[in-house]
Design an enzyme around this catalytic site. Sequence first.
Site, PDB file in Angstrom:
ATOM      1  N   TYR A  31       7.989   5.947  47.368  1.00  0.00           N
ATOM      2  CA  TYR A  31       8.896   6.673  46.468  1.00  0.00           C
ATOM      3  C   TYR A  31      10.096   5.794  46.177  1.00  0.00           C
ATOM      4  CZ  TYR A  31       7.770  11.345  44.998  1.00  0.00           C
ATOM      5  OH  TYR A  31       7.247  12.412  44.319  1.00  0.00           O
TER       6      TYR A  31
ATOM      7  N   GLU B 137      12.723   6.683  43.477  1.00  0.00           N
ATOM      8  CA  GLU B 137      13.481   7.267  42.355  1.00  0.00           C
ATOM      9  C   GLU B 137      14.778   6.504  42.155  1.00  0.00           C
ATOM     10  OE1 GLU B 137      13.863  11.478  42.945  1.00  0.00           O
ATOM     11  OE2 GLU B 137      11.747  11.810  42.601  1.00  0.00           O
TER      12      GLU B 137
ATOM     13  N   ASP C 202       7.425   1.926  17.699  1.00  0.00           N
ATOM     14  CA  ASP C 202       6.429   2.144  18.747  1.00  0.00           C
ATOM     15  C   ASP C 202       5.303   1.153  18.471  1.00  0.00           C
ATOM     16  OD1 ASP C 202       4.290   2.927  20.302  1.00  0.00           O
ATOM     17  OD2 ASP C 202       4.543   5.067  19.924  1.00  0.00           O
TER      18      ASP C 202
ATOM     19  N   THR D   2       2.954   0.937  24.871  1.00  0.00           N
ATOM     20  CA  THR D   2       2.102   1.091  26.046  1.00  0.00           C
ATOM     21  C   THR D   2       1.803  -0.318  26.543  1.00  0.00           C
ATOM     22  OG1 THR D   2       0.168   1.130  24.612  1.00  0.00           O
ATOM     23  CG2 THR D   2       0.991   3.260  25.363  1.00  0.00           C
TER      24      THR D   2
ATOM     25  N   LYS E   8      -3.066  -1.673  25.866  1.00  0.00           N
ATOM     26  CA  LYS E   8      -3.930  -1.858  24.692  1.00  0.00           C
ATOM     27  C   LYS E   8      -4.121  -3.368  24.479  1.00  0.00           C
ATOM     28  CE  LYS E   8      -2.865   2.650  22.719  1.00  0.00           C
ATOM     29  NZ  LYS E   8      -1.631   3.233  23.271  1.00  0.00           N
TER      30      LYS E   8
ATOM     31  N   ARG F 287      -2.500   1.050  32.524  1.00  0.00           N
ATOM     32  CA  ARG F 287      -2.110   2.186  31.710  1.00  0.00           C
ATOM     33  C   ARG F 287      -0.637   2.495  31.988  1.00  0.00           C
ATOM     34  NH1 ARG F 287      -5.172   5.200  28.789  1.00  0.00           N
ATOM     35  NH2 ARG F 287      -6.849   3.698  28.886  1.00  0.00           N
TER      36      ARG F 287
HETATM   37  N1  DSN Z   1      -4.670   7.551  22.256  1.00  0.00           N
HETATM   38  C1  DSN Z   1      -4.084   6.322  21.789  1.00  0.00           C
HETATM   39  C2  DSN Z   1      -4.955   5.641  20.816  1.00  0.00           C
HETATM   40  O1  DSN Z   1      -6.152   5.703  20.977  1.00  0.00           O
HETATM   41  O2  DSN Z   1      -4.469   5.030  19.887  1.00  0.00           O
HETATM   42  C3  DSN Z   1      -2.739   6.533  21.277  1.00  0.00           C
HETATM   43  O3  DSN Z   1      -1.998   7.209  22.231  1.00  0.00           O
END
Ligand code: DSN
Length: 430
Positions: free
Chosen positions: A47, A49, A193, A219, A222, A228
């Site tokens: 933990y 925080e 984003d 994110t 990707k 993730r």
């Molecule tokens: N679910 C993601 C995507 O496939 O683009 C976006 O959050």
Amino acid sequence: MQHDNVIFDLIEKERQRQRSGLELIASENYTSKQVMQAMGSVLTNKYAEGLPHKRYYGGCEVVDEIEDLAIARAKELYGAAWANVQPHSGAQANAAVMLGVLNAGDTILGFDLSHGGHLTHGSAVNFSGKLYKPAFYGVEEGTGTIDWDKLRDKAREVKPKLIICGASAYSRDWDYEHLRATADEVGALLLADISHPSGLIARGLLNDPLEYCHIITTTTHKTLRGPRGGLIMMGENFDNPWGRKTPKGIIKKMSAILDGAVFPGTQGGPLEHVIGAKAVAFGEALSEEFLHYVIQVQKNARVMADAFVHRGYKLISGGTDNHMMLIDLRNKGITGKGAEQALVKADITTNKNMVPFDDKSPFVTSGIRVGTAAITTRGLKEDDMEKIVGLIDRIIQAPEDEDNLAAVKQEVNAWMSQYPLYESATRETV
Ligand code: DSN
């Protein structure tokens, strides 16, 4: 404790699925083993925080070092002035930014979900559309691209406090300079984003949002190929959107607001095992090898887009600048749902996707979205793209022909067996 073979057998099944198929979901990728090792480590027990060196728990000395490194590497990778690596996901990152810079009921202007935007950019079913007052811009019916002047007109009309750029299914680059001029004119903050093209942006293959946008979210899983998770950043140029003069210490002030919006605003304890894995991924993304990877991702996408067009497929905007493409299947007599389901029977994974001005519901859709991030990690090159499009075309032409589906599946499985991936089994012998 008894080994949980029920779950580990299922994980093994998933490993085999990932190895044997062609992964074309634009938001997915295959992380390195060391990214997964960091995620499956003792860091999950801790933990922590708070922020490094300002925690609410004892024993954080080691995770402080790890989180410091993650922040430093993220800043180096993107050329950011500030970063918070704690958001559990892109949605959490966006929630924190909105909590930090908006009041409930404020107007936000985002890219329409049905044109390729994201749920967290103002969709009615999401917190962003429930807590704030959403307005949307979209693409032009003729070109499939965003008209930046029309976006500016929309911003003049609705006077948003926040303009959100970025998408889940838009294959073209963004004019951040134009967007910033619009934001300045209407007194809005500009949030980019960049979740999808994050890896390509990090290595300079697309326009740099940090030059113009106030805040950047992404994110990490990707095109960036990490675990993730989410990340928030600010560039050097953050100035005061409510007046032209840049007050001294604004980055410090805004970073305190955003840090507080992540914790305690929207999250509890950070996931230090994921932060460790993010640090590994940022380190990998700084390498020469990753630069070659993202260059190949982009090349593969361009060749694949051309191959689809050559076979009579209608791509929204006619092609791609990044790692993905959105295909309108209405001239092929099949829905997005039908195509997704038929393709998956042949171990080709895509996702059904709304296309702009779609006449079908989000559960059916008229399109599929395809991306090259995962297959490029697998090792596929330009020459392989034509073959993939050929296989997809065979399925789209005869989606109910079980013999055809089985034949394509066999071909896909044999082909993919030549590209090793996660070789060792996950099931512990008992
Ligand atoms: N679910 C993601 C995507 O496939 O683009 C976006 O959050």
